[in-house]
Scaffold this active site. Sequence first.
Site, PDB file in Angstrom:
ATOM      1  N   SER A   1      -3.894 -13.446 -26.961  1.00 46.55           N
ATOM      2  CA  SER A   1      -4.253 -14.851 -26.781  1.00 46.55           C
ATOM      3  C   SER A   1      -5.501 -15.103 -27.605  1.00 46.55           C
ATOM      4  O   SER A   1      -6.218 -14.157 -27.960  1.00 46.55           O
ATOM      5  CB  SER A   1      -4.548 -15.126 -25.296  1.00 46.55           C
ATOM      6  OG  SER A   1      -5.183 -16.378 -25.105  1.00 46.55           O
TER       7      SER A   1
ATOM      8  N   TYR B   1      -8.143 -12.992 -16.961  1.00 50.61           N
ATOM      9  CA  TYR B   1      -7.259 -13.227 -18.110  1.00 50.61           C
ATOM     10  C   TYR B   1      -7.959 -12.821 -19.404  1.00 50.61           C
ATOM     11  O   TYR B   1      -7.381 -12.126 -20.253  1.00 50.61           O
ATOM     12  CB  TYR B   1      -6.867 -14.699 -18.144  1.00 50.61           C
ATOM     13  CG  TYR B   1      -5.782 -15.045 -19.132  1.00 50.61           C
ATOM     14  CD1 TYR B   1      -4.434 -14.861 -18.808  1.00 50.61           C
ATOM     15  CD2 TYR B   1      -6.085 -15.574 -20.379  1.00 50.61           C
ATOM     16  CE1 TYR B   1      -3.431 -15.185 -19.702  1.00 50.61           C
ATOM     17  CE2 TYR B   1      -5.091 -15.900 -21.285  1.00 50.61           C
ATOM     18  CZ  TYR B   1      -3.765 -15.712 -20.942  1.00 50.61           C
ATOM     19  OH  TYR B   1      -2.768 -16.037 -21.837  1.00 50.61           O
TER      20      TYR B   1
END
Length: 260
Positions: free
Chosen positions: A142, A155
């Site tokens: 990401s 995350y």
Amino acid sequence: MLKGKTALVTGSTSGIGLGIAKALAAQGANVVLNGFGDHAGPEDEVRQAGAAYGISTAYHGADMSKPAEIEDMMAFAAQTFGRVDILVNNAGIQHVARIEDFPVEKWNAILAINLTSAFHTTRLALPAMQQANWGRIINVASAHGLVASAQKSAYVAAKHGIVGLTKVTALENATSGVTCNAICPGWVLTPLVQKQIDARAAAEHIPVEQAKVELLREKEPSLEFTTPDELGQLAVFFCSPAGNNVRGVAWNMDGGWVAQ
């Protein structure tokens, strides 16, 4: 280009994973899908994408937080197609909260699914790839694997970890035909992101479309969502001869997010 190869894509019943699975099938790869919910529809989409090559699909519903189920999935893929030539670690979940308020069980689940599962699939896929002297491991990280955002501690930690795992895997196999690279998307309009948009719209009492624009404006200068199809084409590039010496990169496709 990939006829005769087998790809296993985790978290591939929707969103980014499904987009990548379809792109690989369109190049002739057989595909093992994984994920929750309906899988018949996604399998049909993947088979249609690879119809010109008569590709085959299979599905395994392993819970990616459970090592024993991951081991069963990898064994199933090998028994069904011979070996996994292309491994795409995509499965992921999200939770948003400040560190002092972050539920411990959510932290553990995010680390297990977003990071530790990739370790397990990789360690199980590597021996056959090494024996064949060809393999592609593609980790979906990401933009949050390169930069941080508040309230996303688990995350961000997991995605930074995926980028590190990618580099180590690449280095350990650098003199072989096995490569490992990471894709770092910006905002992609997946069910996971749609939940964040809906929550923002509700919290700020604004229309959903306005919440989308504001989400993009904060991070993504292009003001456009990256698409699963675009990410799929990048995965195809990594699998192509042009990607033979692309090793250990964290390739951001993020509309300029980390360029700021």
